[in-house]
Motif scaffolding. Structure first.
Motif, short mmCIF file in Angstrom:
data_model
loop_
_atom_site.label_atom_id
_atom_site.label_comp_id
_atom_site.label_asym_id
_atom_site.label_seq_id
_atom_site.Cartn_x
_atom_site.Cartn_y
_atom_site.Cartn_z
N MET A 32 0.85 -1.19 0.00
CA MET A 32 0.00 0.00 0.00
C MET A 32 0.89 1.24 0.00
N THR A 33 0.62 2.16 -0.92
CA THR A 33 1.32 3.44 -0.93
C THR A 33 0.30 4.54 -0.62
N VAL A 34 0.78 5.58 0.05
CA VAL A 34 -0.08 6.69 0.44
C VAL A 34 0.55 7.99 -0.04
N ASP A 35 -0.17 8.69 -0.91
CA ASP A 35 0.27 10.00 -1.40
C ASP A 35 -0.60 11.06 -0.75
N ILE A 36 0.03 12.06 -0.15
CA ILE A 36 -0.70 13.15 0.49
C ILE A 36 -0.92 14.26 -0.53
N HIS A 37 -2.18 14.66 -0.68
CA HIS A 37 -2.54 15.70 -1.64
C HIS A 37 -2.86 16.98 -0.88
N ASP A 38 -2.19 18.06 -1.22
CA ASP A 38 -2.40 19.36 -0.57
C ASP A 38 -3.59 20.06 -1.23
N ILE A 39 -4.58 20.45 -0.43
CA ILE A 39 -5.76 21.11 -0.97
C ILE A 39 -5.73 22.63 -0.81
N ALA A 40 -4.58 23.17 -0.42
CA ALA A 40 -4.47 24.61 -0.13
C ALA A 40 -4.80 25.48 -1.34
N ASP A 41 -4.53 25.00 -2.55
CA ASP A 41 -4.73 25.82 -3.74
C ASP A 41 -6.11 25.65 -4.38
N VAL A 42 -6.95 24.79 -3.82
CA VAL A 42 -8.29 24.61 -4.38
C VAL A 42 -9.09 25.89 -4.09
N PRO A 43 -9.58 26.57 -5.13
CA PRO A 43 -10.29 27.83 -4.90
C PRO A 43 -11.65 27.60 -4.25
N LEU A 44 -12.23 28.66 -3.72
CA LEU A 44 -13.58 28.55 -3.17
C LEU A 44 -14.54 28.12 -4.27
N PHE A 45 -15.43 27.20 -3.91
CA PHE A 45 -16.36 26.69 -4.91
C PHE A 45 -17.27 27.81 -5.39
N ASN A 46 -17.42 27.89 -6.71
CA ASN A 46 -18.29 28.86 -7.34
C ASN A 46 -18.82 28.20 -8.61
N ASP A 47 -20.13 27.98 -8.66
CA ASP A 47 -20.72 27.30 -9.81
C ASP A 47 -20.52 28.09 -11.10
N ASP A 48 -20.40 29.41 -11.02
CA ASP A 48 -20.12 30.19 -12.22
C ASP A 48 -18.75 29.82 -12.79
N VAL A 49 -17.77 29.61 -11.92
CA VAL A 49 -16.43 29.19 -12.36
C VAL A 49 -16.52 27.79 -12.97
N LEU A 50 -17.27 26.91 -12.34
CA LEU A 50 -17.41 25.53 -12.83
C LEU A 50 -17.98 25.50 -14.25
N GLN A 51 -18.87 26.42 -14.56
CA GLN A 51 -19.47 26.45 -15.91
C GLN A 51 -18.40 26.60 -16.99
N ALA A 52 -17.28 27.22 -16.64
CA ALA A 52 -16.17 27.38 -17.58
C ALA A 52 -15.19 26.21 -17.51
N GLY A 53 -15.41 25.30 -16.57
CA GLY A 53 -14.53 24.14 -16.40
C GLY A 53 -13.90 24.13 -15.02
N PHE A 54 -13.37 22.98 -14.66
CA PHE A 54 -12.73 22.85 -13.35
C PHE A 54 -11.42 23.63 -13.31
N PRO A 55 -11.21 24.44 -12.26
CA PRO A 55 -9.91 25.09 -12.10
C PRO A 55 -8.82 24.02 -11.96
N PRO A 56 -7.59 24.33 -12.33
CA PRO A 56 -6.52 23.32 -12.30
C PRO A 56 -6.38 22.59 -10.96
N ALA A 57 -6.42 23.30 -9.84
CA ALA A 57 -6.24 22.64 -8.54
C ALA A 57 -7.40 21.70 -8.23
N ALA A 58 -8.62 22.07 -8.59
CA ALA A 58 -9.78 21.21 -8.38
C ALA A 58 -9.72 20.00 -9.30
N ASP A 59 -9.31 20.22 -10.53
CA ASP A 59 -9.19 19.11 -11.48
C ASP A 59 -8.09 18.14 -11.04
N ALA A 60 -6.99 18.66 -10.54
CA ALA A 60 -5.90 17.81 -10.05
C ALA A 60 -6.38 16.94 -8.89
#
Length: 188
Positions: A32-60
């Motif tokens: 078993m391997t465990v990779d820690i993912h940092d969520i610090a760069d995920v922007p505040l959720f905004n459905d208007d932003v989502l309409q244009a696509g997932f921001p890079p940090a959210a998509d990652a």
């Protein structure tokens, strides 16, 4: 090989929850391997932003979840719930199409200075993940109360009973992943 994604609900540099994820890496069963993912760069959720696509940090984050066989959340408790930053990350990740929590094995744990650990945050996170159809490790919960006495100055989990408990929880997660794989491979 079982790939696990670790997500800390704390952004604090000296976070006990991020330290708990490092202990998860150290205590993971063979294979078993465990990779820690940092969520610090995920922007505040905004459905208007989502309409244009997932921001890079959210998509990652979504891609990392999809690639993982399981997820381990380590979260503090803020005002009897999970931190806003963690809820925000879950909100981004859970948006369709093909939200990555569906059928995903998940383990929840948390560390805090308080005596009851993160019991209420754990419960709230379970409520959110049930709605998203994640499959959670049940049984004794990993609630690390009195964290300052269980981690050393370098952030290493040193309390042996807690280390054993975390290791046992990971064995249960491993078993859940194996069952999940069998179910996915079964003919329909």
């Amino acid at each position: 090989m079982i790939r696990v994604l670790g997500i800390s609900g704390s952004l604090r540099r000296g976070s006990y929850n991020t330290a708990l994820l490092r202990a998860v890496q150290e205590l993971a069963p063979a294979g078993m391997t465990v990779d820690i993912h940092d969520i610090a760069d995920v922007p505040l959720f905004n459905d208007d932003v989502l309409q244009a696509g997932f921001p890079p940090a959210a998509d990652a984050l979504r891609q990392a979840m999809r690639a993982a066989d399981a997820v381990v959340f380590a979260t503090p408790e803020y005002n009897r719930s999970i931190p806003g930053v963690l809820k925000n990350a879950i909100d981004w990740a859970s948006r369709g199409p093909d939200q990555p929590f569906d059928g995903k094995p998940v383990a929840i744990m948390g560390a805090s200075r308080g005596l009851i650990g993160t019991a209420l945050a754990n419960h709230h996170l379970r409520q959110i993940l049930v709605y998203l159809n994640a499959f959670m490790v049940n049984g004794p919960e990993v609630l690390v109360g009195g964290a300052p006495q269980k981690f050393d100055g370098d952030g290493r989990l040193t309390d042996e009973p807690t280390r054993q408990f975390v290791a046992a929880h990971l064995v249960r997660l491993e078993a859940m992943v194996r069952v999940s794989r069998e179910l996915k491979a079964a003919p329909r």
